[in-house]
Scaffold this motif. Structure first.
Motif, PDB file in Angstrom:
ATOM      1  N   UNK A 131       0.831  -1.112  -0.020  1.00 16.79           N
ATOM      2  CA  UNK A 131      -0.043   0.136   0.016  1.00 16.79           C
ATOM      3  C   UNK A 131       0.916   1.273   0.042  1.00 16.79           C
ATOM      4  N   UNK A 132       0.874   2.059  -1.063  1.00 12.37           N
ATOM      5  CA  UNK A 132       1.732   3.226  -1.008  1.00 12.37           C
ATOM      6  C   UNK A 132       1.782   4.115  -0.187  1.00 12.37           C
ATOM      7  N   UNK A 133       0.498   4.619   0.571  1.00 14.00           N
ATOM      8  CA  UNK A 133       0.312   5.453   1.698  1.00 14.00           C
ATOM      9  C   UNK A 133      -0.999   4.841   2.337  1.00 14.00           C
ATOM     10  N   UNK A 134      -0.993   4.931   3.673  1.00 11.50           N
ATOM     11  CA  UNK A 134      -2.230   4.494   4.452  1.00 11.50           C
ATOM     12  C   UNK A 134      -2.718   6.097   5.054  1.00 11.50           C
ATOM     13  N   UNK A 135      -3.985   6.132   4.554  1.00 13.32           N
ATOM     14  CA  UNK A 135      -4.621   7.545   4.897  1.00 13.32           C
ATOM     15  C   UNK A 135      -5.959   7.177   5.547  1.00 13.32           C
ATOM     16  N   UNK A 180     -13.743  10.777   0.308  1.00 15.39           N
ATOM     17  CA  UNK A 180     -12.788   9.970  -0.578  1.00 15.39           C
ATOM     18  C   UNK A 180     -12.142  10.818  -1.475  1.00 15.39           C
ATOM     19  N   UNK A 181     -12.722  11.810  -1.775  1.00 19.52           N
ATOM     20  CA  UNK A 181     -11.999  12.779  -2.714  1.00 19.52           C
ATOM     21  C   UNK A 181     -10.584  13.343  -2.302  1.00 19.52           C
ATOM     22  N   UNK A 182     -10.840  13.763  -0.811  1.00 21.86           N
ATOM     23  CA  UNK A 182      -9.681  14.248  -0.306  1.00 21.86           C
ATOM     24  C   UNK A 182      -8.511  13.109  -0.273  1.00 21.86           C
ATOM     25  N   UNK A 183      -8.912  11.833   0.180  1.00 22.36           N
ATOM     26  CA  UNK A 183      -7.953  10.972   0.191  1.00 22.36           C
ATOM     27  C   UNK A 183      -7.098  10.593  -1.215  1.00 22.36           C
ATOM     28  N   UNK A 184      -8.025  10.697  -2.132  1.00 22.48           N
ATOM     29  CA  UNK A 184      -7.472  10.322  -3.610  1.00 22.48           C
ATOM     30  C   UNK A 184      -6.614  11.488  -3.974  1.00 22.48           C
ATOM     31  N   UNK A 185      -6.922  12.714  -3.474  1.00 19.58           N
ATOM     32  CA  UNK A 185      -6.176  14.137  -3.765  1.00 19.58           C
ATOM     33  C   UNK A 185      -4.718  13.771  -2.890  1.00 19.58           C
ATOM     34  N   UNK A 186      -4.852  13.224  -1.849  1.00 20.76           N
ATOM     35  CA  UNK A 186      -3.407  13.044  -1.104  1.00 20.76           C
ATOM     36  C   UNK A 186      -2.533  11.925  -1.789  1.00 20.76           C
ATOM     37  N   UNK A 187      -3.296  10.876  -2.268  1.00 26.94           N
ATOM     38  CA  UNK A 187      -2.680   9.687  -2.907  1.00 26.94           C
ATOM     39  C   UNK A 187      -2.150  10.180  -4.325  1.00 26.94           C
ATOM     40  N   UNK A 188      -2.689  11.402  -4.610  1.00 23.16           N
ATOM     41  CA  UNK A 188      -1.981  11.772  -6.161  1.00 23.16           C
ATOM     42  C   UNK A 188      -0.704  12.748  -5.928  1.00 23.16           C
ATOM     43  N   UNK A 189      -0.693  12.988  -4.726  1.00 29.72           N
ATOM     44  CA  UNK A 189       0.290  14.327  -4.298  1.00 29.72           C
ATOM     45  C   UNK A 189      -0.148  15.720  -4.549  1.00 29.72           C
ATOM     46  N   UNK A 190      -1.622  15.943  -4.623  1.00 27.26           N
ATOM     47  CA  UNK A 190      -2.061  17.114  -5.181  1.00 27.26           C
ATOM     48  C   UNK A 190      -1.390  18.198  -3.910  1.00 27.26           C
ATOM     49  N   UNK A 236      -5.366  18.405  11.273  1.00 20.15           N
ATOM     50  CA  UNK A 236      -6.338  18.359  12.012  1.00 20.15           C
ATOM     51  C   UNK A 236      -7.127  16.837  12.109  1.00 20.15           C
ATOM     52  N   UNK A 237      -7.294  16.522  11.153  1.00 18.48           N
ATOM     53  CA  UNK A 237      -8.251  15.154  10.790  1.00 18.48           C
ATOM     54  C   UNK A 237      -7.559  13.807  10.326  1.00 18.48           C
ATOM     55  N   UNK A 238      -6.512  14.172   9.570  1.00 19.77           N
ATOM     56  CA  UNK A 238      -5.909  13.051   8.691  1.00 19.77           C
ATOM     57  C   UNK A 238      -4.711  12.411   9.573  1.00 19.77           C
ATOM     58  N   UNK A 239      -4.698  11.169   9.150  1.00 20.82           N
ATOM     59  CA  UNK A 239      -3.430  10.492   9.381  1.00 20.82           C
ATOM     60  C   UNK A 239      -2.816   9.825   8.161  1.00 20.82           C
ATOM     61  N   UNK A 240      -1.880  10.298   7.771  1.00 24.14           N
ATOM     62  CA  UNK A 240      -1.020   9.776   6.588  1.00 24.14           C
ATOM     63  C   UNK A 240       0.150   9.126   7.049  1.00 24.14           C
ATOM     64  N   UNK A 241       0.440   7.950   6.710  1.00 21.96           N
ATOM     65  CA  UNK A 241       1.898   7.432   7.223  1.00 21.96           C
ATOM     66  C   UNK A 241       2.077   6.205   6.222  1.00 21.96           C
ATOM     67  N   UNK A 242       3.118   5.713   6.059  1.00 17.64           N
ATOM     68  CA  UNK A 242       3.321   4.339   4.996  1.00 17.64           C
ATOM     69  C   UNK A 242       2.635   3.609   5.068  1.00 17.64           C
TER      70      UNK A 242
END
Length: 346
Positions: free
Chosen positions: A174-178, A197-207, A235-241
């Motif tokens: 899994x490239x990133x865990x959001x 879900x849109x936010x998650x996809x934006x993070x995964x795309x590296x927006x 404030x609300x996201x956890x983004x980890x490997x």
């Protein structure tokens, strides 16, 4: 970290090899090897989208027929990846049956097969029930870095090992865990809805972090101010490997195999690895191009994995399961790497 994937061996450790990886938040699963599949209920097999084959010894491929039979009569596509020769072997398997009735089925089952070679080249072709499983759409590919599947947030990487024939080991990443923290969303008065879900996809795309998102409840238009991705991360996201699952079976304990396994499995959350013989039988393991339990544990330790799950125990050691597991665990926990009896330069 809330897991997104649940890996589990298909059979007990003395049974056929196979690993089922279930997607906990999607109707999807992966299979590594097609040994005996009877323990998997139909509802689980029907979730499978991709199958990775290490090699086609009978205990790794006999389940192909059960999978095929279950998929017939359904609108379904399965992608299968394997070592040199897999296209011909699948074609021959499909060609061994009489299909005079299948064209009356209102559904289409498609099997897309990718044959991977050590030089990074590959061939891909599909087999459709609507065309009596004739080989079609063949194409030549280059799969750089051993990557056999690359999606928005998932990657499967393969490494060639030597087992008297080429054998593939696989790492599912899994490239990133959001994750969203629902309590924080509630505290900020932000609704749960598709916008997440849109936010998650934006993070995964590296927006860019200054990208604005407008929260909205399901079926409603957004109201209020926009939130930047940077604010949401704070404030609300956890983004980890992301999670990493590695599957290694049927391999000789040579210097080159050892290097490739450690590189492939490095830092994995889960390492599923064969431990065929007790180390007292290291010569038998060498002659049969398999790992001992002690060698499996050492490889897990060298790769720095979090958890190791041994499997593919030899029937020779029926009644010694606890001892096999103990050898793996002791080598995995060893603070230093003492040379193993049976280590040979190749």
């Amino acid at each position: 970290m809330t897991p997104h994937f649940l890996p589990a061996l298909v059979n007990p450790p003395f049974g056929d090899p196979g690993l089922y990886v279930d997607f906990l938040f999607a109707r999807r699963a992966l299979l590594f090897d097609l040994g005996e599949l009877a323990p998997l209920p139909a509802r689980k097999l029907l979730r499978v989208s991709d199958v990775c084959i290490s090699h086609t010894h009978i205990d790794h491929f006999i389940g192909f027929d059960l999978m095929l039979r279950l998929m017939l009569g359904r609108d379904k596509e399965v992608r299968l990846y394997g070592p040199p020769g897999i296209l011909r072997q699948v074609e021959n398997r499909l060609g061994s049956y009489s299909w005079n009735l299948i064209q009356s089925y209102p559904t289409e089952f498609v099997l897309t097969v990718t044959e991977f070679h050590p030089d990074g080249s590959a061939q891909r072709a599909s087999f459709s029930s609507r065309r009596v499983f004739a080989r079609e759409n063949q194409q030549e590919l280059i799969l750089s870095g051993g990557i056999v599947l690359d999606e928005e947030n998932l990657r499967i990487r393969a490494a060639f090992l030597e087992h008297s024939i080429p054998c593939l080991a696989f790492a599912f990443e899994e490239k990133l865990h959001v994750n969203f923290m629902k309590n924080r969303l509630a505290e900020l008065g932000l609704p749960v809805g598709p916008w997440l879900s849109e936010v998650k996809r934006a993070v995964l795309r590296g927006e860019p972090d200054d990208t604005l998102v407008y929260p909205a409840a399901p079926g409603e238009e957004s109201v209020g101010r926009g939130w930047s991705i940077a604010e949401l991360k704070e404030k609300v996201l956890q983004v980890v490997p992301g999670e990493k699952i590695t599957y290694v079976t049927d391999t000789a304990f040579t210097d080159e195999n050892r290097r490739r396994i450690v590189e492939l499995a490095r830092g994995a959350d889960y390492l599923f690895i064969e431990a065929v013989f007790l180390h007292v039988d290291w010569e038998r393991a060498r002659d049969r191009a398999h790992l001992t339990a002690r060698q499996a544990g050492e490889l897990a330790r060298e790769a720095g994995v979090t958890r190791v799950f041994p499997f593919h125990f030899s029937p020779r050691h029926l009644g010694a399961e606890a001892e096999l597991r103990r050898e793996v665990a002791q080598a995995f926990a060893a603070p230093t790497a003492a040379p193993l009896q049976g280590d040979e330069k190749t």
